[in-house]
Design a protein around this motif. Structure first.
Motif, PDB file in Angstrom:
ATOM      1  N   LYS A   1       0.810  -1.221   0.000  1.00  0.00           N
ATOM      2  CA  LYS A   1       0.000   0.000   0.000  1.00  0.00           C
ATOM      3  C   LYS A   1       0.844   1.273   0.000  1.00  0.00           C
ATOM      4  O   LYS A   1       0.346   2.335  -0.369  1.00  0.00           O
TER       5      LYS A   1
ATOM      6  N   GLU B   1      -6.382   1.425  -2.221  1.00  0.00           N
ATOM      7  CA  GLU B   1      -5.653   1.381  -0.953  1.00  0.00           C
ATOM      8  C   GLU B   1      -4.375   2.218  -1.019  1.00  0.00           C
ATOM      9  O   GLU B   1      -3.994   2.866  -0.039  1.00  0.00           O
TER      10      GLU B   1
ATOM     11  N   LYS C   1      -5.355   5.845  -0.654  1.00  0.00           N
ATOM     12  CA  LYS C   1      -5.650   6.140   0.747  1.00  0.00           C
ATOM     13  C   LYS C   1      -4.359   6.322   1.544  1.00  0.00           C
ATOM     14  O   LYS C   1      -4.242   7.241   2.362  1.00  0.00           O
TER      15      LYS C   1
END
Length: 245
Positions: free
Chosen positions: A116, A174, A177
């Motif tokens: 991520k 993801e 984010k």
């Protein structure tokens, strides 16, 4: 002469507090001594600092790696040699026996964080090695003393990571984010970059994937042969993975 005997007794609550304080100090001293031993051992064996950091983040202790350590490891993926070292250590950890389930679980935690937060090149490499993670969906370990199935932690973590890596849209979401979270963190005055990073000339993290970008090749007329700009997070289709270990 009769000896004076004090009648005052330490309240049980204070005795427990004193005992807890001593236990806490003992644990801190033990942990400090253990860390000092590891540092000395690494120095003697000439273990690279990054390798030691990844191993420490995936040790068998009951607590997991801190957010700061995870961030520092993910930052190192901007360098190809460092990225290869990180993957090598983590993949070796995934081979640990069932009794070392904590090392396996923590390695999956680091891989999940890097999927991520690390560079797109790291994600591509991780996709090519996804079979190593798939195998852990069948991980089994039951503690003899308690009968508790600790393997379920590894199985669930591996399944979630495999699902993430197989869903490009979810993975991209993801990563966006995580990027926003990093930007908020730095905007609020936090800093996950140490002074050592600046001394080594580490560039801004917002440009993390630029090192892996395929530079457009131009002919004598200056035209772009590729026809389109490179997308930093365009993971593409992973190539077949060959285990060379």
């Amino acid at each position: 002469h009769a000896k004076f005997k004090p009648t005052w007794k330490t309240p049980p609550a204070l005795e427990r507090m004193a005992s807890d304080d001593l236990n806490g100090l003992a644990l801190k001293a033990f942990s400090f001594g253990k860390n000092l031993y590891k540092q000395s051992k690494n120095a003697v064996l000439n273990v690279p600092e990054l390798e030691a950091k990844v191993k420490e983040a995936t040790n068998s202790e009951a607590w997991g790696p801190s957010g700061t350590v995870l961030h520092e490891i993910s930052m190192e993926t901007t360098d190809r040699a460092s990225m290869d070292m990180i993957l090598h250590v983590l993949y070796e950890r995934l081979k640990e026996g069932p009794e070392n389930w904590r090392k396996v679980y923590k390695s999956l935690t680091v891989l999940d964080y890097c999927a991520k937060n690390a560079t797109a090149r790291f994600v591509k490499e991780l996709m090519m090695g996804v079979d190593r993670i798939e195998d852990l969906k069948r991980f089994r370990y039951v503690e003899r003393d308690t009968g508790k199935d600790q393997g379920v932690n590894v199985r669930e973590k591996a399944a979630k990571l495999c699902d993430l890596l197989s869903n490009k849209d979810k993975l991209q979401e993801e990563r966006e984010k995580a990027k926003l979270a990093r930007e908020r963190f730095h905007k609020d005055g936090g800093s996950g970059i140490s002074s050592d990073d600046f001394r080594r000339g580490r560039r801004d993290w917002g440009d993390d994937d630029d090192w892996d970008r395929d530079r457009p090749k131009r002919d004598d007329r200056g035209s772009n042969r590729r026809g389109k700009d490179s997308d930093d997070d365009d993971f593409g289709e992973p190539k077949a993975f060959t285990d060379s270990n």
